[in-house]
Design an enzyme around this catalytic site. Structure first.
Site, short mmCIF file in Angstrom:
data_model
loop_
_atom_site.label_atom_id
_atom_site.label_comp_id
_atom_site.label_asym_id
_atom_site.label_seq_id
_atom_site.Cartn_x
_atom_site.Cartn_y
_atom_site.Cartn_z
N LYS A 187 0.85 -1.20 0.00
CA LYS A 187 0.00 0.00 0.00
C LYS A 187 0.88 1.25 0.00
O LYS A 187 2.02 1.20 0.44
CB LYS A 187 -0.85 0.02 1.28
CG LYS A 187 -2.00 -0.96 1.28
CD LYS A 187 -2.83 -0.80 2.55
CE LYS A 187 -3.99 -1.79 2.58
NZ LYS A 187 -5.00 -1.55 1.52
N ARG A 218 -10.47 -11.41 1.84
CA ARG A 218 -11.31 -12.48 1.27
C ARG A 218 -10.59 -13.83 1.33
O ARG A 218 -11.24 -14.87 1.37
CB ARG A 218 -11.71 -12.11 -0.17
CG ARG A 218 -10.55 -11.90 -1.09
CD ARG A 218 -10.93 -11.11 -2.34
NE ARG A 218 -10.98 -9.67 -2.12
CZ ARG A 218 -11.29 -8.77 -3.04
NH1 ARG A 218 -11.60 -9.17 -4.27
NH2 ARG A 218 -11.31 -7.49 -2.76
N1 BES Z 1 -8.18 -3.67 4.35
C1 BES Z 1 -8.34 -3.28 2.99
C2 BES Z 1 -9.63 -2.53 2.74
C3 BES Z 1 -9.69 -1.11 3.22
C4 BES Z 1 -9.12 -0.09 2.51
C5 BES Z 1 -10.39 -0.80 4.37
C6 BES Z 1 -9.21 1.22 2.94
C7 BES Z 1 -10.48 0.49 4.79
C8 BES Z 1 -9.90 1.51 4.07
C9 BES Z 1 -8.33 -4.50 2.09
O1 BES Z 1 -7.55 -5.54 2.52
C10 BES Z 1 -7.79 -4.05 0.78
O2 BES Z 1 -6.65 -3.68 0.75
N2 BES Z 1 -8.61 -4.09 -0.27
C11 BES Z 1 -8.21 -3.64 -1.56
C12 BES Z 1 -8.74 -4.63 -2.55
C13 BES Z 1 -8.22 -4.41 -3.95
C14 BES Z 1 -6.76 -4.72 -4.00
C15 BES Z 1 -8.99 -5.29 -4.88
C16 BES Z 1 -8.80 -2.24 -1.79
O3 BES Z 1 -9.92 -2.00 -1.35
O4 BES Z 1 -8.09 -1.43 -2.35
MN MN Z 2 -5.54 -5.35 1.88
#
Ligand code: BES
Ligand code: MN
Ligand code: ZN
Length: 513
Positions: free
Chosen positions: A299, A373
């Protein structure tokens, strides 16, 4: 903070007795109809007006007190009050607004919070709260909410965990006790509602604490230890599986996520056996990523600290289990928490890796940041063994859900209309709301992979829907709903912190069924 109820007589006698209680603050909540005509105030307000030498009527005339929800004034006692039968050190008058059309009335949480904020800002250690007109329709849910919000108002992480600042942090709040007045005819219901509010608030508090703790403290083992501690305090049964057992279960998707971390993964099962022995349980599955770096699909750095909240689904399961155990709920409920860190390292999963989930289905991991997931799908396969009446998973699953719904509603995904309706309705009563999102099979197309049974991402369009569709592939054997709480589980900015949602929603759902 303690909450309790106190029984009073009905009518003028009751008002007199309520005024005669020696309290740090008498909170008087009344609907707009009580002040419609200054010359003819309601019985309660007119008694208070006499005891305060007309201060109530003056506040109304000065428009400090209006017939709108949340309008309130705080009066400090004079010597004369006591002589006239009002023994409170302070009087807080709060208007609940118009009683009538539910659609236009602002939610009770707004006006209750407004009064509580002012109350907590005083040095009052205890207070007596009177609803001058107890609404037959939503009086009890207001009592529940009042207790919840009162505890919420005094929650200060720094006061609960002073070890993180060398200089004394926030002081513990003054308010220690809230007594809610009730009438003999409905006291059993009111004290039950207060007890429910208290249990929900205690669950919310636990959930917030876990969310707010730093990720070097609140790791998978910490969550497991918290579950074990709950089982000492309440009649809950806990079982924790470690890496070996997770391997033996062939949870290939879960293992792929934990593989870059040195902190060991844990798989927590916590049971509340309040119903008959054979009764099918409701199973709650919570995402417990104690820190989400994204893994190799790292990230961006900015705001990454907030990914300590990626275990709020797990925390809400523990908070809910605590609440229902405290309430001795007469149902069987099982909490299941897969928990680990999502870290990059030489051992970490690569984009392109293909793994086999516990269900046997294979997954091409195209993005290691779509890890929630992956841990959930194995947990969802695991829970088949409980022959559940319903399974609800709770997860900070997608940033896309934050974009879609913001911080107002949690995303609700379910193919089962009855389950969806129960959750929608529990959301309304607890004011911890959800919004139903689609789950059509057409979206499944986006999860196609050239090399495995499915990919773990479906591209940017409808990101929260394709995440839910991924989970749907693992839940065909039972009734299931998914709650995406990415936007509702915590607040960013100056008031950064966990919210404790959706504990009120889940407890209300379990109480209602
Ligand atoms: N934990 C995150 C989701 C999230 C992001 C929660 C921002 C709260 C605030 C999750 O694990 C994630 O990173 N999801 C990705 C999925 C994508 C790579 C398909 C996302 O939402 O960017
Ligand atoms: Mn994630
Ligand atoms: Zn995550």
């Amino acid at each position: 903070m303690e909450c309790s109820t106190k029984v009073f007589n009905e009518g003028a006698l009751g008002v007199k007795a309520q005024m005669a209680v020696a309290t740090n603050c008498l909170v008087w909540a009344f609907p707009a109809s009580c002040i419609k005509n200054t010359k003819k105030l309601s019985a309660g307000l007119s008694a208070l007006n006499t005891a305060t030498h007309g201060a109530v009527a003056r506040a109304i005339e000065a428009k400090d007190l209006e017939g709108v929800a949340g309008s309130h004034v705080l009066l400090t006692a004079t010597d004369a009050w006591g002589k006239l039968g009002l023994k409170a050190d302070r009087l807080l008058l709060i208007c609940s607004g118009l009683e009538t059309k539910a659609k236009t009335a602002s939610p009770a949480s707004k006006w209750l919070s407004a009064a509580l904020k002012t109350l907590v800002a005083t040095t009052a250690k205890e207070a007596l709260w009177v609803f001058e007109e107890f609404s037959a329709k939503d009086g009890l849910s207001q009592v529940r909410l009042l207790v919840q919000l009162a505890k919420e108002q005094v929650y200060k992480f720094g006061a609960r965990h002073p070890q993180f600042k060398t200089k004394p942090a926030e002081k513990a709040p003054h308010l220690k006790k809230l007594v809610i007045a009730s009438l003999a005819k409905n006291n059993r219901d009111v004290s039950l509602a207060a007890a429910e509010g208290q249990a929900i608030a205690n669950g919310v508090e636990l959930t917030k604490d876990l969310g707010n703790l730093p990720p070097n403290i609140c790791n998978p083992s910490y969550l497991a230890a918290t579950a074990k501690k709950l089982a000492k305090e309440f009649p809950l049964k806990v079982e924790v599986l470690g890496r070996k057992e997770i391997e033996a279960l062939k949870m290939g998707a879960f293992l792929a996520v934990t593989q870059g971390a040195t902190t060991p993964p844990q798989f927590i099962v916590i049971r509340h056996q309040g119903g008959r022995a054979g009764e099918a349980p409701v199973v709650l599955v919570g995402k417990g990523i104690t820190f989400d770096t994204g893994g190799i699909s790292l990230k961006p750095g900015e705001g990454m600290d907030e990914m300590k909240y990626d275990m709020c689904g797990a925390a809400s399961v523990l908070g809910t289990m605590r609440a229902i155990a405290e309430l001795k709920l007469k149902r069987n409920v099982i909490g299941v928490i897969p928990t680990c860190e999502n870290m990059p390292s030489g051992n970490a999963t690569r984009p392109g890796d293909i793994v086999t989930s516990m269900s046997g289905q294979t997954i091409e991991i195209l993005n290691t940041d779509a890890e929630g997931r992956l841990i959930l799908c194995d947990a969802l396969t695991y829970v088949e063994r409980f022959k559940p009446a319903a399974v609800i998973d709770i997860a900070t699953l997608t940033g896309a859900c934050v974009i879609a719904l913001g911080a107002v509603h949690s995303g609700l995904f379910s193919d089962d209309d009855a389950l969806a309706e129960s959750l929608l309705s529990a959301g309304r009563t607890s004011q911890d709301t959800v919004w139903r999102m689609p789950l059509d099979s057409a979206y499944q197309e986006q999860l196609k992979s050239n090399f495995a049974d499915m990919a773990n991402i479906g591209g940017r369009p409808a990101g929260s829907v394709t995440a839910a569709c991924f989970l749907a592939r693992y839940t065909e054997k039972y009734t299931w709903a998914h709650l995406d709480i990415a936007g509702t589980a915590w607040k960013s900015g100056a008031a950064k912190g966990a919210t404790g949602r959706p504990v009120p929603l889940l407890v209300n759902y379990l109480l209602a069924k």
